[in-house]
Enzyme design. Structure first.
Site, PDB file in Angstrom:
ATOM      1  CD  GLU A  60     -14.009  68.847 122.042  1.00 25.33           C
ATOM      2  OE1 GLU A  60     -13.278  69.088 121.060  1.00 25.33           O
ATOM      3  OE2 GLU A  60     -13.610  68.205 123.029  1.00 25.33           O
ATOM      4  CG  HIS A 129     -10.778  71.962 132.489  1.00 23.67           C
ATOM      5  ND1 HIS A 129      -9.644  72.193 131.762  1.00 23.67           N
ATOM      6  CD2 HIS A 129     -11.021  70.629 132.376  1.00 23.67           C
ATOM      7  CE1 HIS A 129      -9.212  71.043 131.245  1.00 23.67           C
ATOM      8  NE2 HIS A 129     -10.037  70.084 131.606  1.00 23.67           N
TER       9      HIS A 129
HETATM   10  C1  TPP Z   1     -10.577  70.091 123.116  1.00 23.94           C
HETATM   11  C2  TPP Z   1     -10.642  69.269 124.345  1.00 23.94           C
HETATM   12  N1  TPP Z   1     -11.659  68.409 124.507  1.00 23.94           N
HETATM   13  C3  TPP Z   1     -11.762  67.667 125.619  1.00 23.94           C
HETATM   14  C4  TPP Z   1     -10.834  67.766 126.608  1.00 23.94           C
HETATM   15  C5  TPP Z   1     -10.960  66.929 127.875  1.00 23.94           C
HETATM   16  N2  TPP Z   1      -9.909  65.883 127.846  1.00 23.94           N
HETATM   17  C6  TPP Z   1      -8.743  66.075 128.472  1.00 23.94           C
HETATM   18  S1  TPP Z   1      -7.661  64.858 128.162  1.00 23.94           S
HETATM   19  C7  TPP Z   1      -8.777  64.018 127.213  1.00 23.94           C
HETATM   20  C8  TPP Z   1      -8.367  62.734 126.566  1.00 23.94           C
HETATM   21  C9  TPP Z   1      -7.124  62.897 125.757  1.00 23.94           C
HETATM   22  O1  TPP Z   1      -6.708  61.677 125.243  1.00 23.94           O
HETATM   23  P1  TPP Z   1      -5.392  61.545 124.390  1.00 23.94           P
HETATM   24  O2  TPP Z   1      -5.341  62.608 123.336  1.00 23.94           O
HETATM   25  O3  TPP Z   1      -5.295  60.151 123.929  1.00 23.94           O
HETATM   26  O4  TPP Z   1      -4.204  61.874 125.403  1.00 23.94           O
HETATM   27  P2  TPP Z   1      -3.879  61.225 126.825  1.00 23.94           P
HETATM   28  O5  TPP Z   1      -4.680  61.974 127.843  1.00 23.94           O
HETATM   29  O6  TPP Z   1      -4.191  59.786 126.761  1.00 23.94           O
HETATM   30  O7  TPP Z   1      -2.431  61.496 127.032  1.00 23.94           O
HETATM   31  C10 TPP Z   1      -9.981  64.710 127.148  1.00 23.94           C
HETATM   32  C11 TPP Z   1     -11.170  64.253 126.425  1.00 23.94           C
HETATM   33  C12 TPP Z   1      -9.783  68.685 126.414  1.00 23.94           C
HETATM   34  N3  TPP Z   1      -8.818  68.867 127.326  1.00 23.94           N
HETATM   35  N4  TPP Z   1      -9.705  69.418 125.279  1.00 23.94           N
END
Ligand code: TPP
Lengths: 325, 350
Positions: A60, A129
C-alpha cells in the site's frame, strides 16, 4: 437513467472518467484482471488495458507513493486500497507526503490524487477489514475526505474527486455497496466536495451522519417521527473540508444535535462537530451535543460486531436525551 | 559465506520416489507427518463446506500447502515460536493449536486463533507482512537473552512486496536474528500471479541483498521442506542468523471463500497442481516403503472426519463472548470512561 447499486455507480464513474481523459488510470491490488475484489474496476482492464487498469504488487505504501509521483508528473491516478484498514501501511505517504506536496513547494508541485477505499463493518469481515479512519484524516490538513451514502453520490463524489486538484480520499461504505439500488444519471456529473446533503427535513433535533451511518440515522429519525418527534438528518458527504454552515444552520433551527459515527467516539469527527456548534452556536443550543458511535476499543471480531456498531435504538436514546434535557 | 541455492531442493518426486537424501526420520514420525497433513486437509474441506452452508464466516483454505507448513513445523521444537497467517492452519495444528480453536477463527469468536497457554503460536497475521518485523524482533530478543532457539515466520509470495518484509529481512540480517523466513510461494496473491509481484526470478535470491542465505525448495515435498527448515533452524540456534526459504507450492482452492479463482486462473493449472498434491506424494512414498496400507488409510480418514466433527461441535459449544468481555483487553487497566461505556454495552445488550 438506470437503477444501480453503489458499486455499479462507482464502476461507471471510473469508466467515464477514463473514457473522457486518458490521464486517468486505476491502480491497486487485484484491480486489473480480477476487476477488484468488490468489482469496482470490473471490465476496465479489458477496455483500457494493463497500463490503465494496473495490477500492482502488494504494497500500500508503494501504491500510494508511486501514485503521488504519477500525479505530480501529470497523470490522474485513482489508487484503490483494498480495505481502508490497510491504508495504515500507506499513512506515511498520505499524511507526511501527499498532504504537503502543494504546500511544501508553494504550488510548484501539486498532487491530484484519488485514493478509494472501502470501509466499515457489518459485513462479517476479518480483523482490520472494518476500520473507519476519517478522524485520522480530519487531523491532517492537506487531505480531503469524502464518503457517499447513496449510489448517486458515490458516482458524483468520485468524479468530483478525480477532477479535484488536490489529494482526495474517497471512503466507500462497504455495507452499502450492494444494499440498495437507486436511479443514477447516465451522464458524467459531479457532486461538489465540501457540500452536505439534507437527507431529511425536520424541526426538533438534528442528526449529523455520514457514509455508513446515514441509513442508521434515517431509520432512527423515522422511528422518532412515529412518536411525534421531527428529526432533521444531515448527510455530511464530505468530512474534509467540512460543510460547517450546513451544520450550523440546521442546529440554529432545531436547537439540538446528535452526531452518529461508526468510529470510536473519543477524538472522532463527532468531537469536531460538537466543538463547532459549541463555539459558534452555543446560544442556539437547548441541550449539549451528543455523540453516538463505536466504543473506544478496537473493532471487535465480527461475531459480536452488532454490539459495537451504532444502532437506530442507540440513536433514538440519544434523541430522547437531548429532548429531555 | 552467503549461499543462495535456487536449484529447488527435492527429496520426493511427485510419484513418491526418493530422489534425494532421506532425512533422519523414523517411520513413526513419517506417519505422524502424514496424519497431520490429512487432518489439516479434512479440516479444510469441512470448513469450506460449513462456510458454503452459511454456518461459519470467511475462510482461507490451505489445501495444497500442507507439506510446506507441516514439514517446517516438524523441524521446530515445541518451545520455538511460530508466526502464522490466516492460511496457516496446517502449521498451527502441527504446532499444537487445538482444532476447535481453528474452527473458532472463521466463526469470528474472539478465542479463534488464540493459542492456549504453552502453545508457542503468535496471533494470526491479517495485515500482510506486518508480523514479520515482530518475528525478527522476537528472534533478536532471544539472541539478546543468549538462548539457543529458532523462530519460524510464515508468509506468502505477495507479502514479499510489502515494506515490512524488507525491513524485517534487513533487521534480521543486521542483528543475526535466529529466524527462518518461510515464504509459501503458492503462485498467487489473490488474482495477482507471482511474476507480477516481483521482477526477481526467485524469491529466495532476495536473501543475498540482506546478507544471508536463501533456498528454493519444492514446497509440496514435505521431506524437502523439513530438511531445509531443519538446517536453517540449526544455523539459527547456533547463532548463524536468519535464512529465507522459498517453498514453491500451489493454492488448490480459492483465495478465500469470497474469491472466485475462475476469473484469473486457467483450469489446466489445477489439473497439474492436483498431480503434484503433497498428501498424495507422501502417501505414495509411505506405501512404497510398506509403511502404510489401505486399511490404515481408511482408518485415518474415518478418524480425521471424527476429530473434525468433534472439534466443530466443541467450537459450537464454546460460550459466546460479549463485547463487554473484551473491554479488559484494551489496556491492562480499564480507564473510567471505558468502564462507563461497558455498562452501557451490557445494558443495551439485554
Ligand atoms: C496489508 C494488507 N494489504 C492487503 C490485504 C488484503 N489481502 C489479503 S490476502 C492478500 C493476498 C496475499 O497474498 P500472499 O501474500 O501471496 O499470500 P496468500 O494469500 O497467497 O497465502 C491480500 C491482498 C491485507 N490483508 N493486508
Amino acid at each position: 437513467m438506470a437503477r444501480m447499486t453503489m458499486i455499479q455507480a462507482i464502476n461507471q464513474a471510473l469508466a467515464q472518467a477514463m473514457e473522457a481523459d486518458d490521464r486517468v488510470l486505476v491502480m491497486g491490488e487485484d484491480v486489473g484482471r480480477n476487476g477488484g475484489v468488490f468489482r469496482a474496476t470490473d471490465k476496465l482492464y479489458d477496455r483500457f488495458g494493463p497500463e490503465r487498469a494496473i495490477d500492482t504488487p502488494l504494497a500500500e505504501g508503494g501504491i500510494v507513493g508511486t501514485a503521488i509521483g504519477m500525479a505530480v508528473y501529470g497523470l490522474r491516478p485513482v489508487a484503490e486500497i483494498q480495505f481502508m484498514g490497510f491504508t495504515y501501511q500507506a499513512f506515511s505517504q498520505l499524511v507526511a507526503q501527499a498532504a504537503r506536496i502543494r504546500y511544501r513547494s508553494l504550488g510548484q508541485y501539486t498532487c491530484p490524487l484519488v485514493v478509494r477505499a472501502p470501509y466499515g463493518g457489518g459485513v462479517r469481515a476479518l480483523e482490520l477489514h472494518s476500520d473507519t479512519l476519517e478522524a485520522r484524516v480530519l487531523h491532517t490538513p492537506g487531505l480531503k475526505f469524502v464518503t457517499p451514502a447513496t449510489p448517486r453520490d458515490a458516482k458524483g463524489l468520485l468524479l468530483a474527486a478525480i477532477d479535484d486538484p488536490d489529494p482526495v480520499i474517497v471512503a466507500e461504505p462497504l455495507r452499502l455497496y450492494r444494499s440498495h439500488r437507486e436511479e443514477v444519471p447516465e451522464e458524467r456529473y459531479t457532486v461538489p466536495i465540501g457540500k452536505a446533503r439534507l437527507a431529511r427535513e425536520g424541526s426538533d433535533v438534528t442528526l449529523v451522519a455520514w457514509g455508513s451511518q446515514v441509513p442508521t440515522a434515517l431509520e432512527a429519525a423515522e422511528a422518532a417521527e412515529a412518536d411525534g418527534v421531527s428529526v432533521e438528518v444531515i448527510d455530511l458527504r464530505t468530512i474534509v473540508p467540512m460543510d460547517q454552515e450546513a451544520i450550523l444552520a440546521s442546529v440554529r433551527k432545531t436547537h439540538r444535535v446528535v452526531i452518529v459515527q461508526e468510529a470510536p467516539v473519543i477524538g472522532g469527527v463527532g468531537a469536531e462537530i460538537a466543538a463547532l456548534v459549541s463555539e459558534r452556536a452555543i446560544l442556539s443550543l437547548e441541550a449539549p451535543p451528543l455523540r453516538v458511535g463505536g466504543y473506544d476499543m478496537p473493532y471487535p471480531p465480527s461475531a459480536i460486531e452488532e454490539q459495537y456498531l451504532p444502532s437506530p435504538e442507540r440513536v433514538r436514546q440519544a434523541i430522547d436525551r437531548v429532548l429531555a434535557f | 559465506m552467503i549461499r543462495v541455492d535456487v536449484s529447488r531442493r527435492q527429496i520426493l518426486a511427485p510419484d513418491g520416489k526418493l530422489v534425494g537424501e532421506m532425512p533422519a526420520l523414523g517411520p513413526d514420525t513419517l506417519r505422524d507427518m502424514y496424519r497431520i497433513m490429512v487432518l489439516a486437509r479434512t479440516f479444510d474441506q469441512r470448513a469450506l463446506n460449513l462456510q458454503r452452508q452459511g454456518r461459519i464466516g470467511t475462510f482461507a483454505p490451505a489445501a495444497g500447502q500442507e507439506a510446506s507448513q507441516v514439514g517446517a513445523v516438524f523441524a521446530m521444537r515445541r518451545d520455538e515460536w511460530l508466526f502464522p497467517t490466516y492460511r496457516s492452519h496446517p502449521a498451527m495444528l502441527a504446532h499444537g493449536m487445538p482444532l476447535d480453536r481453528l474452527f473458532l477463527y472463521p466463526m469470528a469468536h474472539p478465542l479463534g486463533g488464540v493459542a492456549p497457554p504453552g502453545v508457542a503460536i503468535y496471533s494470526v497475521a491479517i495485515s500482510i507482512a506486518a508480523h514479520l518485523p515482530h518475528a525478527a524482533g522476537a528472534a533478536w530478543a532471544s539472541r539478546i537473552r543468549r538462548e539457543s532457539k529458532g523462530f519460524v515466520a510464515l508468509f506468502g509470495d505477495g507479502a514479499t512486496s510489502e515494506g515490512d518484509f524488507h525491513e524485517a529481512m534487513n533487521f534480521a540480517g543486521v542483528f543475526r536474528a535466529p529466524l527462518v523466513f518461510l515464504c509459501e510461494n503458492n503462485g498467487w496473491a489473490i488474482s495477482v500471479p507471482r511474476e507480477h509481484q516481483t521482477a526477481s526470478e526467485t524469491i529466495a535470491q532476495k536473501a543475498v541483498a540482506y546478507g544471508f542465505g536463501g533456498e528454493v525448495v519444492d514446497g509440496n515435498d514435505v521431506l524437502a521442506v523439513y530438511q531445509a527448515t531443519s538446517e536453517a533452524l540449526e544455523r539459527a540456534r547456533a547463532g548463524e542468523g536468519p535464512t529465507l526459504i522459498e517453498a514453491q507450492t500451489y493454492r488448490l482452492g480459492p483465495h478465500t471463500t469470497a474469491d472466485d479463482p475462475t476469473r484469473y486462473r486457467k483450469p489446466e493449472e489445477l489439473t497439474e497442481a492436483e498431480r503434484i498434491d503433497p498428501i498424495l506424494r507422501l502417501r505414495l512414498f509411505l506405501e512404497g516403503r510398506d509403511l502404510w496400507s489401505e486399511k490404515e488409510e481408511a482408518a485415518l480418514r474415518a478418524e480425521a472426519q471424527e476429530s473434525v466433527r468433534a472439534a466443530y461441535q466443541k467450537a459450537q459449544e464454546t460460550p459466546p463472548m460479549a463485547l463487554g468481555d473484551l473491554v479488559p483487553y484494551v489496556y491492562a487497566e480499564v480507564p473510567p470512561y471505558l468502564a462507563a461505556e461497558r455498562e452501557e454495552m451490557n445494558g443495551w445488550r439485554v
